[in-house]
Design a protein around this motif. Structure first.
Motif, short mmCIF file in Angstrom:
data_model
loop_
_atom_site.label_atom_id
_atom_site.label_comp_id
_atom_site.label_asym_id
_atom_site.label_seq_id
_atom_site.Cartn_x
_atom_site.Cartn_y
_atom_site.Cartn_z
N ARG A 174 0.84 -1.21 0.00
CA ARG A 174 0.00 0.00 0.00
C ARG A 174 0.87 1.25 0.00
NH1 ARG A 174 -2.56 -2.65 4.59
NH2 ARG A 174 -4.27 -3.98 3.86
N PHE A 175 1.90 1.24 0.82
CA PHE A 175 2.81 2.39 0.90
C PHE A 175 3.44 2.66 -0.46
CE2 PHE A 175 6.96 4.33 2.08
CZ PHE A 175 6.52 5.36 2.91
N LYS A 176 3.80 1.61 -1.16
CA LYS A 176 4.45 1.77 -2.46
C LYS A 176 3.50 2.38 -3.49
CE LYS A 176 7.63 -0.59 -5.61
NZ LYS A 176 7.08 -0.01 -6.85
N THR A 177 2.23 2.12 -3.37
CA THR A 177 1.30 2.75 -4.33
C THR A 177 1.32 4.26 -4.16
OG1 THR A 177 -0.63 2.57 -2.84
CG2 THR A 177 -0.21 0.73 -4.35
N PHE A 178 1.45 4.74 -2.91
CA PHE A 178 1.55 6.19 -2.68
C PHE A 178 2.88 6.73 -3.20
CE2 PHE A 178 -0.99 4.93 1.26
CZ PHE A 178 -2.21 5.28 0.70
N THR A 179 3.96 6.05 -2.84
CA THR A 179 5.28 6.58 -3.18
C THR A 179 5.53 6.55 -4.68
OG1 THR A 179 6.36 4.45 -2.75
CG2 THR A 179 6.22 6.02 -0.92
N ASP A 180 5.00 5.55 -5.37
CA ASP A 180 5.15 5.51 -6.84
C ASP A 180 4.51 6.73 -7.49
OD1 ASP A 180 6.55 3.15 -6.74
OD2 ASP A 180 4.89 1.88 -7.41
N ARG A 181 3.38 7.14 -6.94
CA ARG A 181 2.71 8.32 -7.48
C ARG A 181 3.51 9.59 -7.21
NH1 ARG A 181 -2.67 7.79 -4.51
NH2 ARG A 181 -3.01 9.90 -5.33
N LEU A 182 4.16 9.64 -6.03
CA LEU A 182 4.97 10.81 -5.72
C LEU A 182 6.21 10.85 -6.61
CD1 LEU A 182 4.67 13.16 -3.72
CD2 LEU A 182 6.19 11.94 -2.16
N VAL A 183 6.79 9.69 -6.89
CA VAL A 183 7.93 9.63 -7.81
C VAL A 183 7.53 10.17 -9.17
CG1 VAL A 183 9.42 8.06 -9.11
CG2 VAL A 183 9.14 7.74 -6.65
N ALA A 184 6.39 9.72 -9.68
CA ALA A 184 5.93 10.17 -11.00
C ALA A 184 5.66 11.67 -11.01
CB ALA A 184 4.68 9.39 -11.40
N GLN A 185 5.10 12.18 -9.91
CA GLN A 185 4.80 13.62 -9.82
C GLN A 185 6.08 14.44 -9.93
OE1 GLN A 185 3.23 16.21 -6.15
NE2 GLN A 185 1.71 14.70 -6.81
N TYR A 186 7.12 14.01 -9.25
CA TYR A 186 8.38 14.77 -9.28
C TYR A 186 9.17 14.54 -10.56
CZ TYR A 186 7.98 17.12 -4.87
OH TYR A 186 7.55 17.98 -3.88
N ASP A 187 9.06 13.36 -11.13
CA ASP A 187 9.72 13.10 -12.41
C ASP A 187 9.26 14.09 -13.49
OD1 ASP A 187 11.36 11.00 -11.68
OD2 ASP A 187 9.94 9.44 -12.31
N ALA A 188 8.06 14.60 -13.36
CA ALA A 188 7.49 15.49 -14.39
C ALA A 188 8.06 16.90 -14.32
CB ALA A 188 5.98 15.52 -14.26
N TYR A 189 8.69 17.27 -13.19
CA TYR A 189 9.23 18.63 -13.06
C TYR A 189 10.52 18.76 -13.87
CZ TYR A 189 6.02 19.28 -9.10
OH TYR A 189 4.91 19.39 -8.31
N GLU A 190 10.67 19.89 -14.55
CA GLU A 190 11.82 20.12 -15.43
C GLU A 190 12.43 21.49 -15.13
OE1 GLU A 190 12.86 19.83 -20.24
OE2 GLU A 190 10.79 19.82 -19.54
N PRO A 191 13.22 21.61 -14.04
CA PRO A 191 13.78 22.91 -13.66
C PRO A 191 14.75 23.50 -14.67
CG PRO A 191 13.81 21.38 -11.81
CD PRO A 191 13.48 20.58 -13.03
N LEU A 192 15.46 22.64 -15.40
CA LEU A 192 16.33 23.08 -16.49
C LEU A 192 15.89 22.37 -17.77
CD1 LEU A 192 19.90 22.97 -14.88
CD2 LEU A 192 18.65 25.01 -15.57
N PRO A 193 16.00 23.02 -18.91
CA PRO A 193 15.58 22.37 -20.16
C PRO A 193 16.24 21.01 -20.35
CG PRO A 193 16.06 24.69 -20.56
CD PRO A 193 16.49 24.40 -19.15
N GLY A 194 15.41 19.99 -20.46
CA GLY A 194 15.92 18.64 -20.67
C GLY A 194 16.39 17.93 -19.43
N GLN A 195 16.33 18.58 -18.29
CA GLN A 195 16.82 17.96 -17.05
C GLN A 195 15.73 18.01 -15.99
OE1 GLN A 195 20.79 19.00 -16.18
NE2 GLN A 195 20.89 17.83 -14.30
N HIS A 196 15.25 16.84 -15.62
CA HIS A 196 14.13 16.72 -14.69
C HIS A 196 14.61 16.43 -13.27
CE1 HIS A 196 10.70 16.30 -17.68
NE2 HIS A 196 11.78 16.32 -18.45
#
Length: 692
Positions: A560-582
């Motif tokens: 159950r914990f992993k279902t939450f954390t996987d979603r948080l990983v995906a949420q942060y993977d989408a951020y791109e503070p520098l062009p081409g670098q997430h």
């Protein structure tokens, strides 16, 4: 698993290169002058240090809807109007407070420098005497260079590597002494992969134009160091060392794998290490470093050690000598003549972090003495700048937030009752440490001389190295601190089951007794909640109430914990503070979990502190709004691109903007600021990550 810090080593006095670069906002002065007078002035304040209630309202950008970018709403005008001065790579609220702490510490050191026989004062004086340092040139490290170059065999060179490890120079491997994760009543020697002069394996291996340019600059830096040291054929020798380091990097584990507490727990005897990583003369290294052969060993990345030992066995002896020679020169360049110091800064400061100019020598001197004699200085710092009422107020905040975390755990719907019971027992066993240690470290055996900077650094490193080796076979020192009172940071230590908050972070904008409580709960309260929750993040949760790495969650809870954390990983993977670098969601997961839990738990504690009363409206803001503004304010940070790139590649912490915007997962933030569908941060009910 090692302690989890609130922020990275970017503020650490022992951090490599110029990562501790800071800045001041345009049009404002950085904290300067007489820190004692500033402290007295603060004590006389009738109101908060920032704004009318503890938040800088002028720093907001109200043209940005909070639901589009809460960080910009809370900090946008500050971000636009803040310039990073030439001697800085980034600036934020942590850095602002670090500047104050440095000024305060400088006042103490200036007084101690005027006294005869003060270790801290003499050490500081030895660093400030730039003329004497320049007159010596490379001479102070010449005996070490001679010994390295004269080593007739790889076995003899491994012994030199052991001797240099005692002086603070890592060769292929880094080591430290800490509690055995699965036997936390026993000390063990931990070994980590090392051997790289660049921040991470990706700097050697990724096919990226900017990283390729950095590799070219690094090789040129190595060649220049050899040239300054009077060594011939510098270009060819630097190229050979660069190739060796690339081979080492290919064997290294990724940062993501290296933060997994289960993967990095590999206990073995000395004989097993020798058998599993052949090709390196472990006996010579251990004997020269003074490591008892019978000491329990924990090797973090065993396959990397196999690869590193293989690289050592296959590399020509002259290349291995040059690698250790350059590791030594690079480590000690900051304490040699200006040509070495500036060459090192040009690469590690300007190339890697973007800072065009080096910080003032006094600042670097304060950082050096703080790192080497931190508790000697800390006693004076606490006596002058940390009044008992600050400690008492912080103690009360910690109690409230621990209580709020307990309520969260009791009411979790997804956690099995048996796991919940153990989680509550773990929380009840917490040891909060506030301000400073109960017992100060004794430096009586450390020799400090006013005319011997390099010797002072080397003796300081050896003193600390031996102090740690002396722990082996002894009872656990549960009063030990791993930060000085002057440090602007905090940490959670899973094997101690403790949370630790140095005195210096308990100042505005993190904690201001004269600010509105909502802001304090949003700022230092969220920091406290962050550190508490590290004991329940994806790695900290693996440690039981005694601090032992143990499997105490049910399989269903883990899933159950992993279902939450996987979603948080995906949420942060989408951020791109520098062009081409997430942002790397998997690398930053533990810190992101802690940020999320910290604000949720601290908000609960704030509500409880109101005792059923409604929070007042101040300057048109509700209590909930002030809480979240206080949280957003502490993550104000402006970066130069090179340091931001380094953070994204190698730091387990997300950049400040993304840390502030984690509020998008919190229901009460939506209620406070009215974020709605169609706005960039908006998440519908099913998308919000709710762990605690």
């Amino acid at each position: 698993m090692r302690p989890s810090f609130l922020i990275a080593a970017i503020l650490s006095t022992t951090a490599a290169a110029a990562l501790a670069q800071t800045a001041a906002p345009r049009g404002a002065k950085a904290p300067a002058g007489d820190a004692a007078a500033a402290s007295a002035k603060a004590a006389e304040r009738t109101g908060p240090a920032l704004g009318t209630f503890g938040f800088d309202m002028a720093g907001r950008d109200t043209s940005v809807p909070p639901g589009d970018d809460f960080y910009a709403y809370a900090n946008g005008t500050w971000q636009k109007n803040t310039e990073i001065p030439a001697d800085r790579s980034s600036y934020g609220m942590f850095h602002r407070l670090q500047d104050l702490s440095r000024e305060q510490t400088r006042t103490i050191l200036d007084e101690q420098k005027a006294k005869a026989g003060s270790k801290s004062g003499d050490f500081y004086a030895s660093f400030l005497d730039e003329a004497a340092v320049n007159a010596k040139g490379v001479t102070p490290v010449k005996p070490w260079m001679t010994a390295i170059k004269a080593a007739p065999t790889k076995e003899a060179l491994a012994a030199e590597a052991g001797r240099m490890a005692r002086r603070g120079v890592d060769s292929l491997f880094a080591l430290f002494v800490n509690q055995d994760d699965k036997d936390p009543e026993t000390y063990a020697v931990f070994f980590n992969q090392a051997g790289l002069g660049l921040p991470d394996r990706d700097y050697y291996l990724k096919d990226d134009a900017k990283l390729a340019a950095t590799r070219t600059a690094y090789q040129a830096y190595l060649a220049k160091m050899l040239t300054l040291a009077g060594e011939p054929n510098a270009d060819a020798r630097a190229a050979a060392v660069m190739q060796l380091e690339k081979t080492i990097a290919e064997a290294h584990w990724t940062r993501v794998d290296s933060r997994d507490a289960d993967k990095i727990y590999n206990k073995m005897t000395f004989a097993e290490l020798v058998a599993r990583a052949p090709g390196y003369d472990w006996t010579s290294f251990f004997q020269a470093a003074g490591i008892p052969a019978e000491a329990p060993l924990i090797v973090a990345q065993p396959t990397a050690f196999v690869g590193e030992a293989k690289a050592w066995a296959e590399a020509p002896l002259p290349v291995l000598k040059d690698h250790l020679l350059l590791r030594t020169l690079s480590t000690y360049a900051r304490y040699l003549s200006t040509d070495f110091d500036q060459t090192r800064f040009a690469f590690y400061g300007t190339e890697l972090t973007g800072a065009p100019e080096q910080q003032a020598r006094w600042k670097r001197g304060v950082d050096l003495v703080s790192s080497q004699l931190g508790e000697d200085l800390g006693q004076a710092y606490v006596a002058r700048y940390f009044p008992p009422e600050s400690k008492a107020a912080a103690d009360a905040l910690v109690r409230n937030i621990i209580a709020a975390m307990g309520e969260r755990l009791k009411n979790l719907e997804w956690m099995a009752p048996e796991t919940k019971q153990k989680a509550l027992a773990k929380l009840a066993a917490f040891t909060p440490k506030i301000g400073y240690p109960d017992k100060w470290r004794d430096y009586a055996g450390l020799e400090i001389r006013r005319d011997d900077l390099v010797g002072n650094v080397a003796r300081g490193n050896e003193f600390e190295f031996q102090r740690n080796l002396n722990k082996i076979g002894q009872p656990i020192d549960r009063g030990e601190w791993f930060m000085t009172p002057m440090t602007i940071n905090a940490y959670a230590n899973p094997t101690m089951n403790e949370i630790v908050f140095p005195a210096a972070i308990l100042q505005p904008p993190f904690f201001d007794p004269k600010a509105d409580p909502a802001v304090n709960y949003g700022a230092i309260g969220a920091v406290i909640g962050h550190e508490i929750s590290h004991h329940f993040d994806d790695q900290g949760r693996k440690y039981d109430p005694t601090g032992k790495l143990a499997d105490w969650w049910t399989e269903q809870d883990v899933a159950r914990f992993k279902t939450f954390t996987d979603r948080l990983v995906a949420q942060y993977d989408a951020y791109e503070p520098l062009p081409g670098q997430h942002v790397q969601g998997a690398l930053t997961l533990g810190e992101n979990i802690a940020d999320l839990a910290g604000i949720i738990v601290s908000y609960d504690a704030y509500r409880l502190s109101l005792g059923g009363k409604k929070a007042p409206v101040i300057d048109g803001t509700t209590g909930a709004q002030r809480f979240y503004l206080g949280y957003g304010q502490v993550w104000r940070t402006k970066y130069r691109d090179p340091i931001l790139r380094q953070i994204l590649l190698s730091d387990p912490h997300s950049p400040g903007m993304q840390r502030a915007n984690i509020v998008r997962n919190v229901d009460t933030w939506y209620e406070a600021f009215g974020a709605r569908p169609g706005q960039k941060l908006y998440l519908n009910d099913e998308q919000r990550v709710r762990i605690w």
